[in-house]
Design a protein around this motif. Structure first.
Motif, PDB file in Angstrom:
ATOM      1  N   LEU A 174       0.835  -1.204   0.000  1.00 48.54           N
ATOM      2  CA  LEU A 174       0.000   0.000   0.000  1.00 48.54           C
ATOM      3  C   LEU A 174       0.872   1.257   0.000  1.00 48.54           C
ATOM      4  O   LEU A 174       0.610   2.207  -0.735  1.00 48.54           O
ATOM      5  N   ASP A 175       1.931   1.237   0.823  1.00 47.89           N
ATOM      6  CA  ASP A 175       2.855   2.378   0.869  1.00 47.89           C
ATOM      7  C   ASP A 175       3.465   2.649  -0.497  1.00 47.89           C
ATOM      8  O   ASP A 175       3.570   3.799  -0.924  1.00 47.89           O
ATOM      9  N   PHE A 182       7.941   8.099   6.686  1.00 44.51           N
ATOM     10  CA  PHE A 182       8.681   9.231   7.221  1.00 44.51           C
ATOM     11  C   PHE A 182       8.140   9.573   8.597  1.00 44.51           C
ATOM     12  O   PHE A 182       7.111   9.066   9.018  1.00 44.51           O
ATOM     13  N   ASN A 183       8.858  10.411   9.322  1.00 45.44           N
ATOM     14  CA  ASN A 183       8.470  10.718  10.695  1.00 45.44           C
ATOM     15  C   ASN A 183       7.314  11.711  10.734  1.00 45.44           C
ATOM     16  O   ASN A 183       6.969  12.338   9.738  1.00 45.44           O
ATOM     17  N   LYS A 184       6.752  11.875  11.926  1.00 44.50           N
ATOM     18  CA  LYS A 184       5.563  12.712  12.078  1.00 44.50           C
ATOM     19  C   LYS A 184       5.815  14.197  11.795  1.00 44.50           C
ATOM     20  O   LYS A 184       4.979  14.830  11.129  1.00 44.50           O
ATOM     21  N   PRO A 185       6.934  14.787  12.282  1.00 41.42           N
ATOM     22  CA  PRO A 185       7.160  16.205  11.960  1.00 41.42           C
ATOM     23  C   PRO A 185       7.233  16.471  10.456  1.00 41.42           C
ATOM     24  O   PRO A 185       6.664  17.456   9.963  1.00 41.42           O
ATOM     25  N   LEU A 186       7.921  15.588   9.718  1.00 43.21           N
ATOM     26  CA  LEU A 186       7.999  15.752   8.263  1.00 43.21           C
ATOM     27  C   LEU A 186       6.634  15.564   7.626  1.00 43.21           C
ATOM     28  O   LEU A 186       6.250  16.308   6.711  1.00 43.21           O
ATOM     29  N   ILE A 199      -3.927  12.699  -0.094  1.00 39.45           N
ATOM     30  CA  ILE A 199      -2.937  11.632   0.087  1.00 39.45           C
ATOM     31  C   ILE A 199      -2.011  11.955   1.256  1.00 39.45           C
ATOM     32  O   ILE A 199      -1.707  11.093   2.088  1.00 39.45           O
ATOM     33  N   SER A 200      -1.556  13.201   1.351  1.00 34.01           N
ATOM     34  CA  SER A 200      -0.667  13.575   2.448  1.00 34.01           C
ATOM     35  C   SER A 200      -1.397  13.505   3.791  1.00 34.01           C
ATOM     36  O   SER A 200      -0.806  13.154   4.811  1.00 34.01           O
ATOM     37  N   ALA A 201      -2.705  13.821   3.794  1.00 37.78           N
ATOM     38  CA  ALA A 201      -3.501  13.699   5.015  1.00 37.78           C
ATOM     39  C   ALA A 201      -3.611  12.234   5.433  1.00 37.78           C
ATOM     40  O   ALA A 201      -3.455  11.893   6.616  1.00 37.78           O
ATOM     41  N   PHE A 202      -3.854  11.367   4.456  1.00 37.63           N
ATOM     42  CA  PHE A 202      -3.933   9.927   4.741  1.00 37.63           C
ATOM     43  C   PHE A 202      -2.604   9.415   5.289  1.00 37.63           C
ATOM     44  O   PHE A 202      -2.569   8.677   6.277  1.00 37.63           O
ATOM     45  N   SER A 203      -1.491   9.819   4.653  1.00 37.97           N
ATOM     46  CA  SER A 203      -0.170   9.371   5.085  1.00 37.97           C
ATOM     47  C   SER A 203       0.137   9.851   6.498  1.00 37.97           C
ATOM     48  O   SER A 203       0.742   9.126   7.296  1.00 37.97           O
ATOM     49  N   LEU A 204      -0.282  11.078   6.817  1.00 37.12           N
ATOM     50  CA  LEU A 204      -0.033  11.624   8.149  1.00 37.12           C
ATOM     51  C   LEU A 204      -0.831  10.882   9.214  1.00 37.12           C
ATOM     52  O   LEU A 204      -0.267  10.386  10.192  1.00 37.12           O
ATOM     53  N   PHE A 205      -2.131  10.792   9.027  1.00 38.79           N
ATOM     54  CA  PHE A 205      -2.977  10.221  10.076  1.00 38.79           C
ATOM     55  C   PHE A 205      -2.837   8.702  10.166  1.00 38.79           C
ATOM     56  O   PHE A 205      -3.154   8.115  11.203  1.00 38.79           O
ATOM     57  N   LEU A 264       0.037   7.313  10.268  1.00 40.44           N
ATOM     58  CA  LEU A 264       1.136   7.152  11.218  1.00 40.44           C
ATOM     59  C   LEU A 264       0.608   7.052  12.641  1.00 40.44           C
ATOM     60  O   LEU A 264       1.125   6.278  13.448  1.00 40.44           O
ATOM     61  N   TYR A 265      -0.434   7.822  12.947  1.00 42.91           N
ATOM     62  CA  TYR A 265      -1.031   7.755  14.279  1.00 42.91           C
ATOM     63  C   TYR A 265      -1.826   6.465  14.443  1.00 42.91           C
ATOM     64  O   TYR A 265      -1.837   5.873  15.514  1.00 42.91           O
ATOM     65  N   GLY A 266      -2.468   6.018  13.363  1.00 39.50           N
ATOM     66  CA  GLY A 266      -3.202   4.752  13.419  1.00 39.50           C
ATOM     67  C   GLY A 266      -2.282   3.572  13.641  1.00 39.50           C
ATOM     68  O   GLY A 266      -2.572   2.663  14.409  1.00 39.50           O
TER      69      GLY A 266
END
Length: 201
Positions: free
Chosen positions: A24-25, A106-110, A182-188, A190-192
């Protein structure tokens, strides 16, 4: 038994299927890479079409040259597309390098930084396209109540080339909105994924 990369073990503990998530990534990164370079190409095309567009008409003994600087909405559109094209080049190179190196996550800040700038770029492109489209309608249709003439009747070539640039900008805007999703999905995600890892412990 699994659903969307998450399965249930016999002990009813969520199991994270890393193989499915890696696939998926990779699909997400390929989609992002393609969209970044589509935005880059069409953004540059839109800028070139609008900035190089001009037409000279002679009215009796007076010559009048129409250029994109005569319409502030077109200036805004050129600036917005220039910014988003440059930004997409940088982000496209980042995507390509991360795929070559194999570091897809990638990490959360990025992730927050990319998400935030993508959102800003999406809003800017949508605003620029909306303003330019409204000006284009007035130029094409006129406004008799305000005694605004149909400018495109006099500057047909100029309007046609602006229309081509605007069409490219619309695709850029739509692509940027998709990228922001897509960037929103990738960000959230990471929290999931962190919640899943906590559940395993």
């Amino acid at each position: 038994m699994s659903y969307l990369g998450v399965g249930v073990s016999p002990g009813n503990v969520p199991v994270y299927h890393s193989t499915n998530m890696k696939v998926l990534d990779r699909k997400i990164k390929i989609t992002e890479l393609v969209l970044r370079f589509v935005i880059l190409g069409l953004g540059v095309l839109s800028v070139v079409l609008i900035m190089t567009d001009s037409q000279v008409r002679e009215f009796f003994t007076i010559q009048k040259k129409a250029t994109y600087t005569d319409m502030k909405a077109l200036v805004f559109l050129v600036v917005a597309n220039g910014l988003v094209a440059g930004y997409s080049l940088i982000q496209g190179l980042r995507c390509a390098v991360s795929m070559i190196r194999g570091s897809l996550l990638f990490n959360k800040p990025l992730a927050w930084a990319i998400f935030s700038v993508d959102q800003v770029m999406a809003y800017v492109t949508v605003a620029a396209v909306s303003a330019a489209a409204q000006s284009a309608v007035f130029a094409k249709m006129g406004q008799s109540e305000l005694q605004w003439m149909k400018i495109c009747n006099m500057y047909g070539k100029f309007c046609n080339q602006v229309g081509e640039g605007l069409a490219s900008a619309i695709v850029v805007s739509i692509s940027m909105v998709v990228l922001s999703c897509i960037s929103a999905f990738s960000l959230f995600r990471l929290y999931g994924s962190s919640k899943i890892k906590k559940a395993l412990w």
